[in-house]
Design an enzyme around this catalytic site. Structure first.
Site, mmCIF file in Angstrom:
data_model
loop_
_atom_site.group_PDB
_atom_site.id
_atom_site.type_symbol
_atom_site.label_atom_id
_atom_site.label_comp_id
_atom_site.label_asym_id
_atom_site.label_seq_id
_atom_site.Cartn_x
_atom_site.Cartn_y
_atom_site.Cartn_z
ATOM 1 C CG ASP A 208 -0.095 -0.007 2.535
ATOM 2 O OD1 ASP A 208 0.298 1.078 2.997
ATOM 3 O OD2 ASP A 208 0.165 -1.108 3.073
ATOM 4 C CG ASP A 210 1.838 5.040 5.683
ATOM 5 O OD1 ASP A 210 1.673 4.008 6.350
ATOM 6 O OD2 ASP A 210 2.040 6.154 6.186
#
Length: 289
Positions: A208, A210
């Site tokens: 991802d 973040d």
């Protein structure tokens, strides 16, 4: 010396085609029980040891992982080279979900973990200026490229305590610091591996962005798990190529990882705590013997 590869990571990477003589076994250490039993076997003639960092079924939080017991167990079993495989968030647009980053630096923001095998009655200081082994990291990059994985050679991993993910302010600050990826488990693992004179390489699998990214303003656990599942297959392909790249004969580490304790012990011999020295039998037996 014979090569013996240890892999610390999730259970998804252990089902490697061709792993022979595979069996789970318990290992006792002076630092308590490791995260789980370890899986031992042979791949392309090279001995392998797999350790589930969080335990099978993911029972240990990042803070509660028994890092000292894990590293001691690998050292006690004769492991020479440790590959850490872990999920991470990315602070860089070009380090996209599904990419791998072979980390070469860390910023340690953990605060609730035992970070050293040494202490009162047995003080030692090792250098972690270069916390990963360049030789072993290069092999991981080559294995990733051979497996068709998008891999970034080098990056700074910020280790946070967790288990919560970052606030937006923290995410922006870490980016400004120059961190490339963020995770919760490579510290104190890397420091302990250095104290145990083990070559250590970190393969961080991006799941991802973040929360700094304007199009990904929070970490979606469901999306992370979906990406992590795909990354596990890539990780198996990477690990499966390492025995062929590293070979069976293990020469001395050209970067000195396997002699990190050479001048590290500073407690005078007559002031050393016998009880602590007994616990260091595997980790520091080479210099204390």
């Amino acid at each position: 010396m014979a090569m013996k590869i240890g892999v610390i990571g999730g259970s998804g990477i252990y089902d490697i085609p061709g792993l022979e003589e595979a069996r789970w076994q318990a290992v006792e250490t002076p630092w308590g029980a490791p995260s789980d039993e370890v899986l031992t076997g042979r791949l392309d003639g090279i001995e392998m040891v797999f350790l589930p960092r969080h335990g099978r079924g993911h029972v240990h939080s990042p803070t509660a992982v028994p890092y000292r017991a894990n590293i001691d167990a690998l050292k006690r079993l004769g492991v020479t080279d440790v590959i850490s495989v872990s999920a991470c968030g990315s602070f860089r647009e070009e380090m996209a979900p599904g990419d791998f980053v072979v980390v070469d630096q860390f910023i340690d923001r953990t605060f609730a973990r035992e970070k050293s095998f040494f202490g009162t009655g047995g003080v030692a200081h090792v250098s972690v200026a270069h916390p990963t082994c360049a030789r072993l990291s290069a092999a991981c990059v080559s294995a990733a490229l051979d497996a068709g994985i998008t891999v970034h050679d080098g990056g700074t991993y910020l280790a946070m305590e967790g288990p919560q993910f970052s606030t937006l302010a923290e995410s922006r600050m870490y980016r400004a610091w120059g961190a490339d990826v963020i995770g919760m488990t490579n510290m104190p693992e890397a420091k302990l591996a250095r104290e145990a004179e083990l070559c250590y390489a970190s393969v961080a699998m991006v799941t991802d962005y973040d929360c700094w990214h304007p199009e990904h303003d929070n970490v979606d656990v469901a999306a992370v798990i979906a990406t992590l599942t795909g990354n596990a297959e890539k990780a198996r392909n990477l690990v499966g190529r390492l025995p062929g790249l590293l070979g069976s004969a293990r020469a001395a580490c050209p970067h000195g990882c396997d002699h990190a304790l050479e001048h590290a012990m500073i407690t005078a011999p007559d002031k050393r705590d016998p009880a602590l020295l007994a616990r260091l039998d595997a980790v520091a037996g080479r210099v204390l013997g």
